[in-house]
Design a protein around this motif. Sequence first.
Motif, short mmCIF file in Angstrom:
data_model
loop_
_atom_site.label_atom_id
_atom_site.label_comp_id
_atom_site.label_asym_id
_atom_site.label_seq_id
_atom_site.Cartn_x
_atom_site.Cartn_y
_atom_site.Cartn_z
N SER A 107 -33.96 -2.21 21.32
CA SER A 107 -34.99 -3.02 20.66
C SER A 107 -36.40 -2.66 21.12
O SER A 107 -37.37 -2.86 20.38
CB SER A 107 -34.73 -4.50 20.92
OG SER A 107 -34.73 -4.79 22.30
N ASN A 111 -37.99 0.27 17.18
CA ASN A 111 -38.38 -0.92 16.44
C ASN A 111 -39.26 -0.65 15.24
O ASN A 111 -39.84 -1.58 14.68
CB ASN A 111 -39.10 -1.90 17.38
CG ASN A 111 -38.31 -3.19 17.53
OD1 ASN A 111 -37.12 -3.22 17.26
ND2 ASN A 111 -38.97 -4.24 17.94
N GLN A 116 -35.43 -4.21 15.10
CA GLN A 116 -33.97 -4.11 15.24
C GLN A 116 -33.32 -5.48 15.42
O GLN A 116 -32.25 -5.75 14.83
CB GLN A 116 -33.62 -3.21 16.44
CG GLN A 116 -34.02 -1.76 16.26
CD GLN A 116 -33.12 -1.03 15.27
OE1 GLN A 116 -32.08 -1.55 14.86
NE2 GLN A 116 -33.51 0.16 14.87
N GLN A 120 -30.67 -7.16 12.77
CA GLN A 120 -29.34 -7.56 13.20
C GLN A 120 -29.10 -9.04 12.91
O GLN A 120 -28.03 -9.43 12.44
CB GLN A 120 -29.17 -7.28 14.69
CG GLN A 120 -29.02 -5.82 15.04
CD GLN A 120 -27.68 -5.26 14.59
OE1 GLN A 120 -26.63 -5.76 14.97
NE2 GLN A 120 -27.73 -4.24 13.75
#
Length: 313
Positions: A107, A111, A116, A120
Motif C-alpha cells: 500500500s 498506490n 490499493q 481492495q
Amino acid sequence: MPDEVEARMTLGEPAARQLANATKTRAQMLAITPRWLISFLPWVPVEAGIYRLNRVKEREGLGDVECSPSWERDADLPETFVDYDPAPREYFLNAVTTVLDVQTRVSDLYNQPYDQIQEQLRLLIEKVKERQESELIYNADYGILTNTAPWMRISARRGPPTPDDFDELISKVWKEPAFFLAHPRAIAAFGRECTQRGVPPPTINLFGTPFLTWRGIPLVPSDKLKIADSGNGTGKTTILLMRTGEKKQGVVGLFQPGVPGEVTPSLSVRFMGINRKAIASYLISLYCSSAILTEDAVGVLENVEIGHYYEYP
C-alpha cells in the motif's frame, strides 16, 4: 537499399510501448450483479439489532361483530376483542463479515493510480453485498425462501414455467403482489413459453432498467436462486412472488443505521491495526435480516424446469 536500412532502424511498436503510459482500469469482477432483491425490498431501521414481529392470534370468523345492531333500550352490544400472540417472534440482525489484510509495503509503494487499500475494500464490499443477497433468500434463520409457509408452496407443471403456473402463484399471493423473483434462466424459459403461446410478456422500466412483467407484476432476476441438476440433463429452480412493506404486511429487509465505522447504512469498515509482520487489517461487517410479516406475503413455485443444465463458472 537506403530504404531497407531506414526500415531496419525504425523504432518498433513493442519497444515504443515500454515508454508509453497505459491507461489502467479498476479491477473488474465477474461476480458483481445488480442485486435487484436488495433494491426492491423496503428496508426498516431497527434499534439494538432486534425486530419484534407482533401478530394477532388468528380465530375463525370475524368474532362478535354485528351489522346494524338493534338500538333498543335493553339490547346488549356484542362484546369482543383482538387477542395478540403472547410470544412474538424476534428477528436479530446477522452479520456478513470478512477481514482484509494488506501488506503495508504494497500500500505504500504501489498506490498510483489507484489506492490499493480502497480498491481492495471496494471489491470485498461487493463480495459481502453479493453474499447478503444470498442470505436474504437462503439463510436458515431469516431467509425468505427457507421461511415460506408450506401451504404457500406449489409445484410447477411438468416442463418450463407457464403462464398457468404464474397465475396459480398469483392466486396464492393475491393481496397486492409486488414482484416475482427468479433466476435469469427461469425468466428466459418463461419468456419463451409465453412467446410460443402468443402472449409475449410486456416490459416496464424500473430503476432505469427494463423488466419483463406478467399481469403487470415485474419479473426480477437474481442469480442467487439456485439451479439443481434434475438428473435428466435439465435444471430445476424455484420462483418467488412476494408482497412487500410494513403497511401491506409484506416482506421487509432489516438494517441498523449508525453502526460504528459506517460507510453505507448498516455496513461498517474498521481498521484493526498493524501486526509485527507489517500486515494492516480491516474488518468489513454488514448487518442485515429480513422478516415475512404475514405468512401469505410470499409464495413459492417449486420444481421449475429451465432446460439444459449447466453450471456457471
